[in-house]
Design an enzyme around this catalytic site. Structure first.
Site, mmCIF file in Angstrom:
data_model
loop_
_atom_site.group_PDB
_atom_site.id
_atom_site.type_symbol
_atom_site.label_atom_id
_atom_site.label_comp_id
_atom_site.label_asym_id
_atom_site.label_seq_id
_atom_site.Cartn_x
_atom_site.Cartn_y
_atom_site.Cartn_z
ATOM 1 C CG ASN A 291 -4.957 3.491 8.680
ATOM 2 O OD1 ASN A 291 -5.046 2.464 8.001
ATOM 3 N ND2 ASN A 291 -4.519 4.635 8.196
ATOM 4 C CG HIS B 87 -1.014 8.993 3.326
ATOM 5 N ND1 HIS B 87 -1.156 7.652 3.580
ATOM 6 C CD2 HIS B 87 -0.611 9.530 4.513
ATOM 7 C CE1 HIS B 87 -0.835 7.389 4.843
ATOM 8 N NE2 HIS B 87 -0.498 8.526 5.433
ATOM 9 N NE ARG C 26 -3.326 2.545 2.628
ATOM 10 C CZ ARG C 26 -3.224 3.405 3.635
ATOM 11 N NH1 ARG C 26 -2.537 3.108 4.724
ATOM 12 N NH2 ARG C 26 -3.839 4.563 3.577
ATOM 13 C CD GLU D 11 -4.702 7.775 9.619
ATOM 14 O OE1 GLU D 11 -4.212 8.854 10.000
ATOM 15 O OE2 GLU D 11 -4.309 6.676 10.027
ATOM 16 C CE1 TYR E 174 0.179 2.932 13.544
ATOM 17 C CE2 TYR E 174 -1.767 4.047 12.681
ATOM 18 C CZ TYR E 174 -0.518 3.476 12.483
ATOM 19 O OH TYR E 174 0.021 3.436 11.225
ATOM 20 C CD GLU F 255 -1.438 4.104 7.997
ATOM 21 O OE1 GLU F 255 -1.143 4.574 9.119
ATOM 22 O OE2 GLU F 255 -1.644 4.812 7.001
#
Ligand code: FCB
Length: 465
Positions: free
Chosen positions: A307, A129, A85, A174, A309, A369
């Protein structure tokens, strides 16, 4: 009677066809910011502004991937990656944001895609991005509705050239970061701190996604199209009604403000009321929403990129808020945190994925991600023993597996990131790579996590002792 090998309870085998990859983004790795006709981006401008990036660095050279893409693809092959990606830099394709196409920019990505396919690695291309052409920012950037039309022009230019070979398209990465960090907190380019602009920007980002979906499908016949959101479970810090309400608000601000329009055709009404109460929105209506926008945004897509985290513990701040502060604050727990200061909380990945299945009926998902920043560098033998990253990825994969067992249609996982790279306002001190980059020599050295990940891919399974 004994029946063959014992079944290992600590081995988690993924479904056949599960996609294993790694992710990067253009500004974070490419460098060559003024080569081959590339225009200026908002990140060039932002990073050149004193104090905006912690270590005073920028993406001018980064990982020099622009000149090393061939050997980087060879590295991916050695690591056993099945998918890559990456993002396309809009200012390489349309240096002024719209109008004249820069053929050299398209050629770079065309060669990259050919190299990937040549090595049997499936390209997953992200169109945006965060590196908006500065010329569009001069006209208001994402707060200006015209930027959505410019994005569609850009999506058309890229997909006309690559659509015969790229089958997996991600419109945006995002949009929460692009709008809220860019226009509300000012921590990211363009560095503005204006709530009404941030909300308008979020809408125009989503709108541009929805308008680009049919364009990508038309230019890329077998295209699978999606968008990537960063999602974060919100947990109230205490059972108090105030903290519960603050948690609801954070969830609305971070997650539902993007999920609801994409899957439920509307902005969450509690958030519209909150924003109106706080004077960020026109009391009568969402001023920036025009007829047809909500159905454009909710255009059916093939997958959602997630994504993940960390989670956020939320408590009501109970103090008069300043206009540019969200109503919530996060508490640092006594748990393990990465070098970013982010809590390690693998269970949150399961929670997010399960919620997407139940509340939003998302037909297919990828973790686009997931990863961790730890500074571990080479020892005297050149080995990078990044045990904490390896454990982070492993434990999140176990949660991803648990989600699949609960019926979540998770189709693949992309580790962030293939390489150490320019971590936005945090600069080069934060290292997310499974591959170490020596920024003096540009030498790449796979860390232990990369060597382990290769075995995971080969086995299509994770083992936890
Ligand atoms: C995500 C970004 C990515 C990287 C990671 C650490 O929010 O998409 O570019 O910076 O965080």
């Amino acid at each position: 009677m004994r029946s063959g090998a014992p079944i290992a309870m600590n081995r988690f085998t993924f479904p056949k066809g599960f996609v294993w990859g790694a992710a990067t983004s253009a500004y974070q790795i490419e460098g060559a910011t003024s080569e081959d006709g590339r225009g200026e981006s908002i990140w060039d401008r932002f990073a050149a502004t004193p104090t905006k990036v912690e270590d005073g660095s920028n993406g001018d050279v980064a990982c020099d991937h622009y000149h090393r893409s061939k050997s980087d693809v060879a590295l991916m092959k050695r690591l056993g990656l099945q998918a890559y990606r990456f993002s396309i830099a809009w200012p390489r394709i349309l240096p002024s944001g719209r109008g004249a196409i820069n053929a050299a920019g398209l050629d770079f990505y065309s060669r990259l895609v050919d190299d990937l396919l040549d090595k049997g690695i499936e390209p997953y291309a992200t169109l945006y991005h965060w590196d908006l052409p500065q010329r569009l920012q001069d006209e208001g950037g994402w707060a200006n509705r015209d930027t959505a039309a410019a994005f569609v022009e850009y999506a058309h230019a890229v997909s006309r050239k690559l659509g015969d070979r790229v089958r997996q398209w991600i419109t945006h990465n995002e949009p929460w970061c692009a709008s809220m960090l860019g226009y509300q907190t000012g921590r990211h380019a363009p560095g503005l701190t204006d709530w009404p602009s941030a909300l308008a920007a979020s809408h125009h980002l989503l709108l541009s996604h929805g308008l680009a979906v049919p364009v990508l499908r038309a230019n890329s016949r077998s295209a699978q199209v999606g968008i990537t959101l960063n999602l974060c479970p919100a947990v109230p810090a205490s059972p108090s009604p105030e903290d519960n309400d603050a948690s609801r608000h954070f969830d609305g601000y971070f997650n539902r403000w993007f999920l609801d329009p994409l899957y439920h055709h509307s902005y969450p009404s509690d958030m519209v009321s909150d924003y109106v109460d706080r004077g960020f929105l026109d009391p009568a209506k969402l001023k920036f929403v025009q007829p047809g926008d909500m159905s454009a945004i909710a255009a059916p897509t093939d997958f959602l990129g997630v994504n993940y985290y960390n989670r956020t513990i939320v408590r009501s701040d109970r103090i008069p808020e300043s206009k540019n502060q969200p109503r919530t604050v996060t508490l640092v727990l006594e748990s393990e945190v990465t070098d970013m200061g982010w809590e390690v909380y693998p269970g949150g990945l399961f929670q997010i994925l399960a919620r997407l299945g139940v509340e939003y009926a998302v037909p297919k998902m990828y973790v686009t991600e997931n990863g961790a920043s730890y500074a571990d560098g080479p020892d005297e033998h050149g080995r990078i023993a990044d045990a904490r990253r390896l454990r982070y990825i492993r434990d999140h994969l176990v949660e991803a597996h648990r989600a699949i067992e609960h019926g979540v249609p998770l189709a693949g996982y992309f580790v962030w990131s293939l390489l150490d790279n320019f971590e936005w306002e945090r600069g080069y001190r934060q290292r997310f790579g499974i591959t170490w980059v020596d920024y003096e020599t540009q030498q790449r050295t796979p860390k232990d996590s990369a060597l382990w990940y290769r075995q995971v891919i080969e086995a299509n399974a994770v083992t936890r002792d």
